[in-house]
Design a protein around this motif. Structure first.
Motif, PDB file in Angstrom:
ATOM      1  N   GLU A 160      -2.966 -14.044 -22.196  1.00 34.00           N
ATOM      2  CA  GLU A 160      -1.827 -14.804 -22.699  1.00 34.00           C
ATOM      3  C   GLU A 160      -2.685 -15.785 -23.599  1.00 34.00           C
ATOM      4  O   GLU A 160      -3.790 -16.226 -23.344  1.00 34.00           O
ATOM      5  N   ILE A 218      -3.461 -18.928 -25.474  1.00 35.48           N
ATOM      6  CA  ILE A 218      -3.604 -20.350 -25.111  1.00 35.48           C
ATOM      7  C   ILE A 218      -3.723 -21.188 -26.278  1.00 35.48           C
ATOM      8  O   ILE A 218      -2.873 -22.286 -26.302  1.00 35.48           O
ATOM      9  N   ALA A 219      -4.242 -20.875 -27.499  1.00 41.65           N
ATOM     10  CA  ALA A 219      -4.574 -21.679 -28.535  1.00 41.65           C
ATOM     11  C   ALA A 219      -4.871 -20.755 -29.781  1.00 41.65           C
ATOM     12  O   ALA A 219      -5.400 -19.811 -29.521  1.00 41.65           O
ATOM     13  N   GLN A 266      -5.365 -29.053 -17.578  1.00 40.23           N
ATOM     14  CA  GLN A 266      -4.897 -29.364 -19.297  1.00 40.23           C
ATOM     15  C   GLN A 266      -5.891 -29.042 -20.111  1.00 40.23           C
ATOM     16  O   GLN A 266      -5.674 -28.799 -21.421  1.00 40.23           O
ATOM     17  N   ASN A 322      -3.664 -29.155 -23.660  1.00 34.42           N
ATOM     18  CA  ASN A 322      -2.305 -28.677 -23.471  1.00 34.42           C
ATOM     19  C   ASN A 322      -1.758 -27.729 -24.474  1.00 34.42           C
ATOM     20  O   ASN A 322      -0.723 -27.745 -25.007  1.00 34.42           O
ATOM     21  N   GLY A 323      -2.832 -26.749 -24.687  1.00 31.06           N
ATOM     22  CA  GLY A 323      -2.559 -25.383 -25.461  1.00 31.06           C
ATOM     23  C   GLY A 323      -2.609 -25.746 -26.990  1.00 31.06           C
ATOM     24  O   GLY A 323      -2.267 -24.819 -27.753  1.00 31.06           O
ATOM     25  N   TYR A 324      -3.359 -27.054 -27.367  1.00 33.86           N
ATOM     26  CA  TYR A 324      -3.372 -27.312 -28.773  1.00 33.86           C
ATOM     27  C   TYR A 324      -4.976 -27.402 -28.969  1.00 33.86           C
ATOM     28  O   TYR A 324      -5.585 -28.352 -28.164  1.00 33.86           O
TER      29      TYR A 324
END
Length: 82
Positions: free
Chosen positions: A42, A44-45, A60, A77-79
């Motif tokens: 997956e 993520i960033a 997070q 948070n994915g950033y």
């Protein structure tokens, strides 16, 4: 005679090295793959350059080590944070 032996040795080394390198080319450009069906890949960033390891701080936040720059980057948070 010595020159011919040197040339033959050079050709043998070149063939051995060429075969060695070409056998690893598929692994260098391979996409991630999973053998265990219970796992998944997956994203993520985006924006990381040569990430080598990561540490999960909490649910997070992830700390990511970049190989070439030796920077520790924060993904929250994915950033990717600057």
């Amino acid at each position: 005679m010595l020159f011919i032996l040197h040339e033959i040795r050079f050709i043998i080394i070149a063939l051995l090295c060429g075969g060695f390198l070409t056998s690893f080319i598929p692994f260098i450009f391979a996409e991630p793959s999973i053998v265990d069906r219970s796992l998944k890949i997956e994203l993520i960033a985006e924006g990381l350059s040569s990430p080598t390891s990561m540490a999960f701080v909490d649910s997070q936040n992830i700390l990511v080590l970049e190989k070439n720059s030796r920077d520790v980057r924060l993904v929250s948070n994915g950033y990717l944070k600057e």
